[in-house]
Write an enzyme that holds these catalytic residues in place. Structure first.
Site, PDB file in Angstrom:
ATOM      1  CG  ASP A 240      -8.360  60.846  92.643  1.00  0.00           C
ATOM      2  OD1 ASP A 240      -8.318  61.838  91.903  1.00  0.00           O
ATOM      3  OD2 ASP A 240      -9.296  60.614  93.436  1.00  0.00           O
ATOM      4  CG  ASN A 250      -6.257  64.687  89.414  1.00  0.00           C
ATOM      5  OD1 ASN A 250      -6.807  64.480  90.498  1.00  0.00           O
ATOM      6  ND2 ASN A 250      -6.386  65.833  88.781  1.00  0.00           N
TER       7      ASN A 250
HETATM    8  O1  MRU Z   1     -14.328  61.717  90.721  1.00  0.00           O
HETATM    9  P1  MRU Z   1     -13.935  62.713  91.772  1.00  0.00           P
HETATM   10  O2  MRU Z   1     -14.738  63.960  91.735  1.00  0.00           O
HETATM   11  O3  MRU Z   1     -13.882  62.065  93.140  1.00  0.00           O
HETATM   12  O4  MRU Z   1     -12.456  63.096  91.395  1.00  0.00           O
HETATM   13  C1  MRU Z   1     -11.750  63.994  92.193  1.00  0.00           C
HETATM   14  C2  MRU Z   1     -10.395  64.309  91.672  1.00  0.00           C
HETATM   15  O5  MRU Z   1      -9.949  63.787  90.684  1.00  0.00           O
HETATM   16  C3  MRU Z   1      -9.567  65.253  92.486  1.00  0.00           C
HETATM   17  O6  MRU Z   1      -8.702  65.977  91.672  1.00  0.00           O
HETATM   18  C4  MRU Z   1      -8.739  64.448  93.502  1.00  0.00           C
HETATM   19  O7  MRU Z   1      -9.555  63.574  94.227  1.00  0.00           O
HETATM   20  C5  MRU Z   1      -8.025  65.324  94.434  1.00  0.00           C
HETATM   21  S1  MRU Z   1      -9.163  66.226  95.416  1.00  0.00           S
HETATM   22  C6  MRU Z   1      -8.402  67.037  96.637  1.00  0.00           C
END
Ligand code: MRU
Length: 354
Positions: A240, A250
Protein backbone atom coordinates in the site's frame (compact mmCIF):
# COMPACT_ATOMS: atom_id res chain seq x y z
CA UNK A 1 -14.12 -11.20 -14.71
CA UNK A 2 -11.53 -11.71 -17.46
CA UNK A 3 -13.19 -9.02 -19.58
CA UNK A 4 -14.53 -6.93 -16.72
CA UNK A 5 -12.84 -3.94 -15.19
CA UNK A 6 -13.09 -3.38 -11.44
CA UNK A 7 -13.45 0.35 -12.11
CA UNK A 8 -15.03 1.64 -15.31
CA UNK A 9 -16.80 4.66 -16.73
CA UNK A 10 -20.25 4.96 -18.25
CA UNK A 11 -20.06 7.97 -20.57
CA UNK A 12 -23.85 8.06 -21.09
CA UNK A 13 -24.81 8.76 -17.48
CA UNK A 14 -22.05 9.99 -16.72
CA UNK A 15 -21.23 7.60 -13.90
CA UNK A 16 -18.52 5.46 -12.37
CA UNK A 17 -19.24 1.73 -12.33
CA UNK A 18 -17.69 -0.40 -9.58
CA UNK A 19 -17.86 -4.12 -8.82
CA UNK A 20 -19.24 -4.27 -5.27
CA UNK A 21 -16.47 -6.20 -3.52
CA UNK A 22 -18.34 -6.41 -0.23
CA UNK A 23 -20.74 -8.98 -1.62
CA UNK A 24 -18.36 -11.28 -3.48
CA UNK A 25 -18.22 -14.22 -3.95
CA UNK A 26 -21.88 -14.71 -3.04
CA UNK A 27 -23.21 -11.97 -5.29
CA UNK A 28 -21.69 -10.25 -8.30
CA UNK A 29 -23.21 -6.77 -8.33
CA UNK A 30 -22.24 -3.56 -10.09
CA UNK A 31 -22.72 -0.21 -8.39
CA UNK A 32 -23.32 2.99 -10.34
CA UNK A 33 -21.88 6.10 -8.69
CA UNK A 34 -22.69 9.64 -9.73
CA UNK A 35 -21.27 11.96 -7.06
CA UNK A 36 -17.95 12.54 -5.39
CA UNK A 37 -19.52 11.94 -1.95
CA UNK A 38 -20.63 8.51 -3.09
CA UNK A 39 -17.10 7.81 -4.38
CA UNK A 40 -15.66 8.68 -0.95
CA UNK A 41 -18.21 6.41 0.75
CA UNK A 42 -17.43 3.55 -1.67
CA UNK A 43 -13.70 3.77 -0.92
CA UNK A 44 -14.25 4.05 2.85
CA UNK A 45 -16.71 1.18 2.96
CA UNK A 46 -14.48 -0.94 0.69
CA UNK A 47 -16.94 -1.39 -2.17
CA UNK A 48 -13.66 -0.85 -4.03
CA UNK A 49 -10.33 -1.60 -2.35
CA UNK A 50 -6.70 -2.34 -3.15
CA UNK A 51 -4.19 0.48 -3.53
CA UNK A 52 -4.14 0.87 -7.36
CA UNK A 53 -7.93 0.49 -7.67
CA UNK A 54 -8.68 3.20 -5.12
CA UNK A 55 -6.19 5.55 -6.82
CA UNK A 56 -7.96 5.27 -10.18
CA UNK A 57 -11.38 5.45 -8.47
CA UNK A 58 -10.36 8.73 -6.84
CA UNK A 59 -9.32 10.14 -10.23
CA UNK A 60 -12.79 9.27 -11.61
CA UNK A 61 -14.20 10.84 -8.43
CA UNK A 62 -12.54 14.12 -9.39
CA UNK A 63 -13.93 13.76 -12.91
CA UNK A 64 -17.43 13.35 -11.45
CA UNK A 65 -16.93 16.37 -9.18
CA UNK A 66 -15.84 18.35 -12.23
CA UNK A 67 -18.79 17.32 -14.38
CA UNK A 68 -21.27 18.12 -11.59
CA UNK A 69 -19.70 21.50 -10.83
CA UNK A 70 -21.73 24.64 -11.48
CA UNK A 71 -18.66 26.92 -11.29
CA UNK A 72 -18.52 29.56 -14.00
CA UNK A 73 -14.92 30.69 -13.60
CA UNK A 74 -11.70 28.72 -13.80
CA UNK A 75 -10.70 29.93 -10.34
CA UNK A 76 -13.98 28.84 -8.70
CA UNK A 77 -13.76 25.48 -10.50
CA UNK A 78 -10.21 24.84 -9.27
CA UNK A 79 -11.25 25.74 -5.72
CA UNK A 80 -14.10 23.21 -5.91
CA UNK A 81 -11.73 20.55 -7.21
CA UNK A 82 -9.33 21.20 -4.32
CA UNK A 83 -12.23 20.60 -1.93
CA UNK A 84 -13.25 17.40 -3.67
CA UNK A 85 -9.60 16.27 -3.58
CA UNK A 86 -9.47 16.82 0.19
CA UNK A 87 -12.59 14.69 0.67
CA UNK A 88 -11.22 11.89 -1.52
CA UNK A 89 -7.82 11.97 0.17
CA UNK A 90 -9.45 11.50 3.58
CA UNK A 91 -11.30 8.34 2.51
CA UNK A 92 -8.46 5.95 3.45
CA UNK A 93 -5.03 7.07 4.67
CA UNK A 94 -2.53 4.25 4.06
CA UNK A 95 -2.39 3.57 0.30
CA UNK A 96 0.02 5.90 -1.46
CA UNK A 97 -1.78 5.48 -4.80
CA UNK A 98 -4.81 7.43 -3.59
CA UNK A 99 -2.98 10.71 -2.94
CA UNK A 100 -0.65 10.03 -5.89
CA UNK A 101 -3.59 9.90 -8.32
CA UNK A 102 -5.29 12.95 -6.78
CA UNK A 103 -2.15 15.09 -6.65
CA UNK A 104 -1.17 14.10 -10.19
CA UNK A 105 -4.62 14.98 -11.54
CA UNK A 106 -4.68 18.34 -9.76
CA UNK A 107 -1.28 19.26 -11.10
CA UNK A 108 -2.39 18.47 -14.68
CA UNK A 109 -5.39 20.79 -14.15
CA UNK A 110 -3.22 23.59 -12.83
CA UNK A 111 -0.69 23.17 -15.63
CA UNK A 112 -3.39 23.76 -18.26
CA UNK A 113 -3.55 27.45 -17.53
CA UNK A 114 -5.46 28.53 -20.62
CA UNK A 115 -8.33 26.06 -20.20
CA UNK A 116 -11.85 27.22 -19.45
CA UNK A 117 -14.25 25.23 -17.23
CA UNK A 118 -15.63 22.94 -19.95
CA UNK A 119 -12.10 22.12 -21.13
CA UNK A 120 -10.99 21.43 -17.54
CA UNK A 121 -13.93 19.04 -17.14
CA UNK A 122 -12.81 17.14 -20.24
CA UNK A 123 -9.20 17.13 -18.98
CA UNK A 124 -10.28 15.54 -15.69
CA UNK A 125 -12.03 12.69 -17.44
CA UNK A 126 -9.16 12.18 -19.90
CA UNK A 127 -6.74 12.03 -17.00
CA UNK A 128 -8.83 9.41 -15.15
CA UNK A 129 -9.08 7.32 -18.33
CA UNK A 130 -5.33 7.67 -18.87
CA UNK A 131 -4.61 6.46 -15.32
CA UNK A 132 -6.94 3.48 -15.79
CA UNK A 133 -5.20 2.43 -19.02
CA UNK A 134 -1.77 3.00 -17.49
CA UNK A 135 -2.69 0.83 -14.50
CA UNK A 136 -3.45 -2.13 -16.75
CA UNK A 137 -0.27 -1.67 -18.80
CA UNK A 138 1.79 -1.33 -15.60
CA UNK A 139 0.34 -4.52 -14.15
CA UNK A 140 1.16 -6.47 -17.26
CA UNK A 141 4.76 -5.24 -17.20
CA UNK A 142 5.17 -6.17 -13.53
CA UNK A 143 3.65 -9.57 -14.21
CA UNK A 144 6.32 -10.34 -16.78
CA UNK A 145 9.20 -9.32 -14.51
CA UNK A 146 7.71 -11.21 -11.58
CA UNK A 147 6.90 -14.40 -13.46
CA UNK A 148 10.60 -14.79 -14.30
CA UNK A 149 11.18 -15.33 -10.57
CA UNK A 150 8.88 -18.37 -10.51
CA UNK A 151 9.71 -21.89 -11.70
CA UNK A 152 7.38 -24.46 -13.16
CA UNK A 153 5.91 -26.43 -10.24
CA UNK A 154 6.37 -23.69 -7.60
CA UNK A 155 4.05 -23.21 -4.64
CA UNK A 156 3.57 -19.61 -3.48
CA UNK A 157 1.84 -18.06 -0.50
CA UNK A 158 -0.29 -15.02 -1.29
CA UNK A 159 -1.81 -12.57 1.22
CA UNK A 160 -4.93 -10.40 0.86
CA UNK A 161 -6.17 -9.73 -2.70
CA UNK A 162 -3.86 -8.21 -5.28
CA UNK A 163 -5.64 -9.39 -8.41
CA UNK A 164 -7.88 -7.71 -10.97
CA UNK A 165 -10.15 -6.64 -8.12
CA UNK A 166 -7.37 -4.67 -6.39
CA UNK A 167 -6.45 -2.86 -9.61
CA UNK A 168 -8.33 -1.78 -12.72
CA UNK A 169 -7.55 -5.12 -14.32
CA UNK A 170 -4.96 -7.95 -14.16
CA UNK A 171 -3.40 -7.34 -10.71
CA UNK A 172 0.01 -6.96 -9.08
CA UNK A 173 1.22 -10.00 -7.06
CA UNK A 174 -1.66 -12.09 -8.37
CA UNK A 175 -0.93 -10.74 -11.84
CA UNK A 176 2.50 -12.39 -11.54
CA UNK A 177 0.82 -15.72 -10.79
CA UNK A 178 -1.63 -15.15 -13.65
CA UNK A 179 1.10 -14.46 -16.20
CA UNK A 180 3.20 -17.43 -15.04
CA UNK A 181 0.08 -19.59 -15.42
CA UNK A 182 -0.66 -18.14 -18.88
CA UNK A 183 2.92 -18.97 -19.87
CA UNK A 184 2.21 -22.59 -19.04
CA UNK A 185 4.02 -22.77 -15.70
CA UNK A 186 2.31 -24.96 -13.13
CA UNK A 187 1.89 -22.74 -10.06
CA UNK A 188 0.05 -23.68 -6.86
CA UNK A 189 -1.15 -20.88 -4.56
CA UNK A 190 -1.68 -21.19 -0.83
CA UNK A 191 -4.22 -18.42 -0.29
CA UNK A 192 -4.14 -16.72 3.12
CA UNK A 193 -7.78 -16.14 4.06
CA UNK A 194 -6.76 -12.66 5.35
CA UNK A 195 -8.73 -11.81 8.44
CA UNK A 196 -10.74 -9.82 9.24
CA UNK A 197 -12.33 -8.93 5.87
CA UNK A 198 -11.32 -12.18 4.19
CA UNK A 199 -10.04 -10.66 0.96
CA UNK A 200 -8.09 -13.90 0.38
CA UNK A 201 -10.99 -16.28 0.93
CA UNK A 202 -13.64 -14.16 -0.77
CA UNK A 203 -11.77 -12.40 -3.56
CA UNK A 204 -8.44 -14.10 -4.33
CA UNK A 205 -9.96 -17.59 -4.30
CA UNK A 206 -12.77 -16.33 -6.54
CA UNK A 207 -10.29 -14.89 -9.04
CA UNK A 208 -8.02 -17.96 -9.06
CA UNK A 209 -11.05 -20.16 -9.56
CA UNK A 210 -11.94 -18.26 -12.74
CA UNK A 211 -8.36 -18.21 -13.99
CA UNK A 212 -8.05 -21.97 -13.51
CA UNK A 213 -5.01 -21.61 -11.24
CA UNK A 214 -4.51 -24.38 -8.67
CA UNK A 215 -5.01 -23.12 -5.10
CA UNK A 216 -5.90 -24.05 -1.55
CA UNK A 217 -7.21 -21.74 1.13
CA UNK A 218 -5.32 -21.64 4.43
CA UNK A 219 -5.92 -19.74 7.67
CA UNK A 220 -3.45 -16.89 8.13
CA UNK A 221 -1.80 -18.60 11.09
CA UNK A 222 -0.90 -21.68 9.01
CA UNK A 223 1.48 -19.93 6.61
CA UNK A 224 4.60 -20.28 8.82
CA UNK A 225 3.97 -23.95 9.34
CA UNK A 226 3.75 -24.62 5.57
CA UNK A 227 7.06 -22.81 5.07
CA UNK A 228 8.65 -24.80 7.90
CA UNK A 229 7.65 -28.03 6.16
CA UNK A 230 9.51 -26.90 3.05
CA UNK A 231 6.41 -26.77 0.88
CA UNK A 232 6.65 -23.09 -0.14
CA UNK A 233 8.96 -21.62 -2.81
CA UNK A 234 8.06 -17.93 -2.52
CA UNK A 235 5.79 -15.44 -0.78
CA UNK A 236 4.10 -12.90 -3.08
CA UNK A 237 2.34 -9.83 -1.68
CA UNK A 238 1.36 -6.36 -2.85
CA UNK A 239 1.94 -3.07 -1.01
CA UNK A 240 0.00 0.00 0.00
CA UNK A 241 2.96 2.30 0.59
CA UNK A 242 6.73 1.81 0.47
CA UNK A 243 8.98 4.30 2.30
CA UNK A 244 12.34 5.51 0.96
CA UNK A 245 14.26 2.89 2.97
CA UNK A 246 12.12 0.00 1.63
CA UNK A 247 9.82 -0.50 4.64
CA UNK A 248 6.45 -1.73 3.38
CA UNK A 249 2.90 -1.04 4.55
CA UNK A 250 0.59 -3.84 3.46
CA UNK A 251 -2.44 -5.77 4.70
CA UNK A 252 -2.29 -6.71 8.36
CA UNK A 253 -0.48 -10.04 8.75
CA UNK A 254 2.16 -9.31 6.09
CA UNK A 255 4.85 -8.64 8.73
CA UNK A 256 4.37 -12.04 10.39
CA UNK A 257 4.44 -13.70 6.97
CA UNK A 258 7.72 -11.94 6.16
CA UNK A 259 9.23 -12.98 9.50
CA UNK A 260 8.40 -16.63 8.89
CA UNK A 261 9.69 -16.42 5.31
CA UNK A 262 12.96 -14.92 6.55
CA UNK A 263 13.35 -17.62 9.19
CA UNK A 264 12.72 -20.36 6.64
CA UNK A 265 14.83 -18.78 3.85
CA UNK A 266 11.79 -18.45 1.58
CA UNK A 267 12.07 -15.47 -0.83
CA UNK A 268 9.65 -12.66 0.04
CA UNK A 269 8.61 -10.63 -3.04
CA UNK A 270 6.59 -7.46 -2.93
CA UNK A 271 4.91 -6.56 -6.22
CA UNK A 272 3.84 -2.94 -6.74
CA UNK A 273 3.63 -0.11 -9.25
CA UNK A 274 6.09 2.73 -8.67
CA UNK A 275 3.07 4.89 -7.72
CA UNK A 276 3.12 3.01 -4.39
CA UNK A 277 6.63 4.27 -3.56
CA UNK A 278 6.65 7.33 -1.30
CA UNK A 279 10.14 8.82 -1.08
CA UNK A 280 8.86 11.64 1.13
CA UNK A 281 8.78 9.19 4.05
CA UNK A 282 12.12 8.03 5.39
CA UNK A 283 10.88 4.82 7.01
CA UNK A 284 7.79 2.81 7.85
CA UNK A 285 7.52 4.62 11.21
CA UNK A 286 6.12 7.60 9.29
CA UNK A 287 3.42 5.66 7.44
CA UNK A 288 -0.09 6.28 8.73
CA UNK A 289 -1.86 3.00 9.48
CA UNK A 290 -5.62 2.95 9.10
CA UNK A 291 -7.48 1.59 12.14
CA UNK A 292 -10.91 0.28 11.14
CA UNK A 293 -13.96 -0.41 13.25
CA UNK A 294 -13.75 -3.28 15.78
CA UNK A 295 -16.99 -4.71 14.39
CA UNK A 296 -14.98 -6.17 11.47
CA UNK A 297 -13.08 -8.37 13.94
CA UNK A 298 -15.97 -9.11 16.29
CA UNK A 299 -18.50 -10.16 13.68
CA UNK A 300 -18.95 -11.36 10.13
CA UNK A 301 -20.33 -9.08 7.42
CA UNK A 302 -21.32 -5.94 9.29
CA UNK A 303 -22.61 -7.52 12.49
CA UNK A 304 -24.62 -10.17 10.66
CA UNK A 305 -23.14 -12.91 12.84
CA UNK A 306 -21.27 -12.37 16.13
CA UNK A 307 -17.88 -14.06 16.49
CA UNK A 308 -17.23 -13.01 20.10
CA UNK A 309 -19.16 -12.16 23.26
CA UNK A 310 -21.32 -9.07 22.84
CA UNK A 311 -19.17 -7.16 25.34
CA UNK A 312 -15.79 -8.12 23.76
CA UNK A 313 -13.51 -5.28 22.65
CA UNK A 314 -11.20 -5.51 19.65
CA UNK A 315 -8.39 -3.68 17.85
CA UNK A 316 -8.41 -3.56 14.08
CA UNK A 317 -5.34 -2.08 12.38
CA UNK A 318 -5.87 -2.69 8.65
CA UNK A 319 -2.16 -2.68 7.72
CA UNK A 320 1.25 -3.38 9.24
CA UNK A 321 4.84 -2.47 8.44
CA UNK A 322 7.29 -5.04 7.11
CA UNK A 323 10.88 -3.84 7.61
CA UNK A 324 12.94 -3.59 4.43
CA UNK A 325 15.45 -6.17 5.74
CA UNK A 326 12.77 -8.88 5.36
CA UNK A 327 12.06 -8.07 1.70
CA UNK A 328 14.01 -10.10 -0.87
CA UNK A 329 13.04 -7.89 -3.83
CA UNK A 330 10.44 -5.46 -5.12
CA UNK A 331 8.87 -6.22 -8.48
CA UNK A 332 7.82 -3.02 -10.30
CA UNK A 333 6.87 -2.05 -13.84
CA UNK A 334 10.47 -0.93 -14.44
CA UNK A 335 12.07 -4.13 -13.19
CA UNK A 336 13.05 -6.15 -10.13
CA UNK A 337 14.65 -4.04 -7.39
CA UNK A 338 17.24 -5.53 -5.04
CA UNK A 339 18.89 -4.06 -1.92
CA UNK A 340 20.16 -1.51 -1.11
CA UNK A 341 16.55 -0.35 -1.54
CA UNK A 342 17.19 3.32 -0.82
CA UNK A 343 19.12 3.42 -4.11
CA UNK A 344 17.07 0.98 -6.18
CA UNK A 345 13.72 2.55 -5.22
CA UNK A 346 14.75 6.08 -6.14
CA UNK A 347 16.33 4.87 -9.40
CA UNK A 348 13.09 3.06 -10.24
CA UNK A 349 11.07 6.25 -9.72
CA UNK A 350 13.42 8.18 -12.00
CA UNK A 351 13.12 5.51 -14.64
CA UNK A 352 9.30 5.45 -14.35
CA UNK A 353 8.73 9.22 -14.55
CA UNK A 354 7.70 10.30 -18.05
O1 MRU B 1 -7.74 -3.11 2.81
P1 MRU B 1 -7.47 -3.46 1.38
O2 MRU B 1 -8.23 -4.65 0.91
O3 MRU B 1 -7.62 -2.25 0.48
O4 MRU B 1 -5.95 -3.85 1.37
C1 MRU B 1 -5.33 -4.21 0.17
C2 MRU B 1 -3.91 -4.61 0.33
O5 MRU B 1 -3.35 -4.57 1.39
C3 MRU B 1 -3.18 -5.00 -0.92
O6 MRU B 1 -2.19 -5.94 -0.64
C4 MRU B 1 -2.52 -3.74 -1.52
O7 MRU B 1 -3.44 -2.70 -1.65
C5 MRU B 1 -1.91 -4.02 -2.82
S1 MRU B 1 -3.15 -4.46 -3.98
C6 MRU B 1 -2.54 -4.54 -5.52
Amino acid sequence: LKDMRTVSWDPEAPALILIDQRLLPVEFTLIRIETVDAVVAAIRDMVVRGAPAIGVTAAYGLALAGLRSGASSRQAFLAEMEQAAELLRSARPTASNLSWAIDGTLSVLKANQAQAVDELQATLLEEAERLAEADIATNRRMARFGADLLENGDTVIHHCNTGSLATVEYGTALGVVRWAHEQGKRIHVLVDETRPRLQGARLTAWELEQLGVSYELIVDGAAGSFMQKGSVDAVLVGADRVAANGDVANKIGTYMLALAAHDQHVPFYCVLPTSTIDLSLQSGDEIQIEEREPGEVLSLRHNERALAPATARARNPAFDITPARLVTAFVTEVGVLRPPFRDSLSQALEKASP
